[in-house]
Each structure stands twice: as C-alpha cells, then as structure tokens.
Design a protein around this motif. Structure first.
Motif, short mmCIF file in Angstrom:
data_model
loop_
_atom_site.label_atom_id
_atom_site.label_comp_id
_atom_site.label_asym_id
_atom_site.label_seq_id
_atom_site.Cartn_x
_atom_site.Cartn_y
_atom_site.Cartn_z
N LYS A 70 168.19 41.93 25.90
CA LYS A 70 168.79 41.63 27.20
C LYS A 70 169.35 42.90 27.82
O LYS A 70 169.18 43.14 29.03
CB LYS A 70 169.89 40.58 27.04
CG LYS A 70 170.54 40.16 28.33
CD LYS A 70 171.59 39.08 28.10
CE LYS A 70 172.24 38.67 29.40
NZ LYS A 70 173.25 37.62 29.18
N ASN A 100 168.24 44.38 31.42
CA ASN A 100 169.19 44.53 32.52
C ASN A 100 169.30 45.98 33.00
O ASN A 100 169.30 46.26 34.19
CB ASN A 100 170.58 44.00 32.12
CG ASN A 100 170.63 42.49 32.09
OD1 ASN A 100 169.92 41.82 32.83
ND2 ASN A 100 171.46 41.95 31.23
N LYS A 157 167.82 47.18 36.74
CA LYS A 157 168.70 47.78 37.74
C LYS A 157 168.26 49.21 38.07
O LYS A 157 168.32 49.63 39.23
CB LYS A 157 170.15 47.77 37.24
CG LYS A 157 171.12 48.23 38.31
CD LYS A 157 172.51 47.74 38.08
CE LYS A 157 173.34 48.07 39.30
NZ LYS A 157 174.64 47.47 39.24
N ALA A 165 170.94 44.03 39.95
CA ALA A 165 170.85 43.30 38.69
C ALA A 165 169.81 42.18 38.81
O ALA A 165 169.56 41.68 39.91
CB ALA A 165 172.21 42.70 38.33
#
Length: 159
Positions: A129, A133, A137, A143
């Motif tokens: 994760k 993320n 970004k 995000a």
C-alpha cells in the motif's frame, strides 16, 4: 576510469561481432562512447516500449531490471542506461509509472468499481500500500483516494 570492450561473438547479452561496444565506467556509471551505440539504444528502447505495451511485464510485482533485460536479450547495465538516457528516469520510475497508468485505466472501467483501490493496485503490480500511494502521488500529484473522489464526482464538479 576503466574501459571494457564488449563483443567478439553473438552473445546472449545482445552484443554481436559487428556491434562491439566500448563501455566506460566512471564512478559506477556506464556510458557509451561510440556513435553506433545511439542506434542500438534507439532499437533497444523501441523493443522495450513494445514489450511494456504488449506484454505488460510491469504487472508482475517481482519484475526486476535483470528479468526485463533477459526478455530483451541485453545486459542489465545497457538497459538501465537506455532507460536513463531516453526516458530520463530510473528503471523503477518507468515501471511504477506504467503501473499507475494501468491502475488509472482499470479504475475508470465500471466493471472494476466493485474492487477496492488496493486490490486494483496489487493487480497492477504494486506489492504494498505504501509503495502504491507514494508512486501514485509522485506520478499524478494527488493521492489515490483524491483521484477516486474526483472520478466519482466527474467533470461537472470542477467546472
């Protein structure tokens, strides 16, 4: 400064007799000193893009520079140099950019709305994760959850 002559056969790493390469190593960096290397770099780059577009090896979370260089039948240092000089990014930046683009494509399909963002991210080759993320970004400026909200509200909310 150390120079290494590559060639002298039709080796598995993509250096044939007619295309001997003179590699120069400076502080761990490899550069290509001959003009023929430019044409070979273009050809390797075209093959790389074809493999990325058609085979989508970036969907494999275990993909490495070595694995991809074997598919292209070139030395990993040469592939890295081609990516750096043509794409102006690292191998992992290129791969993660492709993963983000794949994620965005999959997210925009209505049949995939039933899956969580993280599930789609894993299907696109991300293995955590945090990595997803961070890279999402980096490549989009927002995000994943913000992107999803904007996708849900549509262009009317931003007019």
């Amino acid at each position: 400064l150390r120079q290494v002559q590559k060639g002298g056969g039709s080796g598995a790493m993509g250096f044939g007799k007619s295309k001997a390469k003179l590699l120069t190593e400076r502080q761990g960096r490899v550069t290509f000193d001959d003009v023929a290397g430019i044409d070979e770099a273009r050809e390797i780059h075209l093959r790389l893009i074809e493999i990325l577009d058609q085979g989508k090896p970036f969907l494999d979370p275990e993909l490495s520079l070595g694995t991809l260089s074997k598919k292209l039948q070139v030395h990993p240092n040469l592939l890295s140099q081609v990516i750096n000089s043509v794409e102006h990014k690292s191998f992992y930046d290129l791969i993660n950019e492709r993963r983000v683009r794949e994620f965005i494509g999959r997210l925009s399909r209505p049949e995939n709305r039933q899956y969580t963002l993280l599930s789609l991210a894993f299907d696109c080759g991300f293995n955590s994760k945090a990595s997803f993320n961070r890279n999402f970004k980096k490549h989009t400026g927002i995000a994943p959850s913000e992107y999803f909200q904007k996708l849900q509200t549509g262009p009317k909310a931003h007019a």
